[in-house]
Design an enzyme around this catalytic site. Sequence first.
Site, PDB file in Angstrom:
ATOM      1  N   ASN A 184       0.845  -1.193   0.000  1.00  0.00           N
ATOM      2  CA  ASN A 184       0.000   0.000   0.000  1.00  0.00           C
ATOM      3  C   ASN A 184       0.884   1.250   0.000  1.00  0.00           C
ATOM      4  O   ASN A 184       2.107   1.149  -0.031  1.00  0.00           O
ATOM      5  CB  ASN A 184      -0.945  -0.029   1.204  1.00  0.00           C
ATOM      6  CG  ASN A 184      -0.174  -0.163   2.492  1.00  0.00           C
ATOM      7  OD1 ASN A 184       0.594   0.717   2.859  1.00  0.00           O
ATOM      8  ND2 ASN A 184      -0.345  -1.286   3.180  1.00  0.00           N
ATOM      9  N   ARG A 185       0.277   2.413   0.061  1.00  0.00           N
ATOM     10  CA  ARG A 185       1.011   3.658  -0.163  1.00  0.00           C
ATOM     11  C   ARG A 185       1.639   4.238   1.102  1.00  0.00           C
ATOM     12  O   ARG A 185       2.181   5.339   1.075  1.00  0.00           O
ATOM     13  CB  ARG A 185       0.075   4.691  -0.800  1.00  0.00           C
ATOM     14  CG  ARG A 185      -0.299   4.320  -2.232  1.00  0.00           C
ATOM     15  CD  ARG A 185      -1.313   5.295  -2.783  1.00  0.00           C
ATOM     16  NE  ARG A 185      -0.839   6.677  -2.691  1.00  0.00           N
ATOM     17  CZ  ARG A 185      -1.635   7.737  -2.667  1.00  0.00           C
ATOM     18  NH1 ARG A 185      -2.943   7.568  -2.701  1.00  0.00           N
ATOM     19  NH2 ARG A 185      -1.129   8.941  -2.594  1.00  0.00           N
TER      20      ARG A 185
END
Length: 410
Positions: A211-212
């Site tokens: 994820n970011r």
Amino acid sequence: MNPFANKHLLLGVTGSIACYKAADLASKLRQAGAEVEAILTQAAQQFITPLTFQSVTGRRTFVDADLWGAAGHVIHVSLAEKADLMIIAPATANTIAKLAHGQADNLLTITSLAARCPILIAPAMDGGMWDNSATQANVQLLKARGVTFFGPVEGHLASGLRGVGRMTDPADLAGHIRYQLSRGGPLTGQKIVVTAGGTQEPLDPVRVLTNRSSGKQGYAIVQAALDLGADVDLISSPTHLPIPAGANLIPVKTAGEMLEAVLAAIMDSSALVMAAAVADFRPAHPAEQKIKKENTIPPILLERNPDILQTVGFLKHNHQYRGLTIGFAAESQEVLKNAAGKIRAKKLDMIVANDIGAPGAGFEVDTNQVTLLFPDGRQEALPLMGKEEVADRVLWEMMRMMGVEGASSG
Ligand code: CTP
């Protein structure tokens, strides 16, 4: 809490090509908030001038000629007395030898003898000089007397050869100094466990689902806890961030590894801060070999990952874990309602909620806009601020809940 604030640092500089790095170090320490005074040896002045240090520290720089000035009979004592920490960087083999044997033939070595504060040495010399048994014996002698050494590190040397002899990088040294200055703070003796970064769930040996999350908020929490004197375990997935000096890094990749690491680390801890973005799902059947594009497009079947905070919540419920648990909730809608639900489901003492869609908040940026929520329903919305400031607020609330002295201002 800034460990550099109101601190007097005495920087001794001796004759090495690494003197230019000492100017950078002096500048970094002053920018961090410390008062820095430098003493240059004769040999150091062959490489760099007192004016350089005066310019970056904003204070007078001292040289051997000051020993014979009007205040010469006390200058070494006054410099030594007000110092919270003395740093000798770069330290040559010659100065190390003099310090080991109590020889005092210049302002720097006289002041070192007079100093009652901790002394930190960053050697810089040719690899052969460092390896020499005389140098090594001198280093051992000084270490046995409580002097701390950082470096030298391996790399390119002035001789053109590679070897161990380079002065530790100024940014790393500044980090070690920060750590040293923070010891004795209000969280001394308390262990805090912090998770950070986005977990990585393998799809095949090359690809991962992630994820970011940049890890910035978690790493800021780690630094804030260290600055308050805590011992910190940092359980982190891979990030691009430097590890704060003094943190005990426990590297992990997957949610499963993070769960194992958290359970092993928390039992003697005072608090767990779960700033990591843990993947809720992982590929059910990661391929052993790289998936080739010539084959058909593969469907990805996911299975659920363990919920780490919920697992810790069970331990808490059964009185097997007695520390605080603090969670984060990055939400894109119904932020406060969802965050409040997570406090109950995960038995948290506090949750830090943010709307990832709000400008300046959330992933990758250096700022965050959060609301702190508590189990009694209390909510505190904070304005947009740096992730360091958010970390300070989280630590302040944590100390308040722990009943630690020093949590008197917010
Ligand atoms: N968390 C955890 N284990 C997981 C997922 C999340 O411990 N498997 C922690 C996170 O580190 C964070 C908190 O739980 O501190 C909330 O994470 P978040 O992703 O916002 O919530 P989830 O419980 O995963 O719920 P959802 O993704 O459905 O919003």
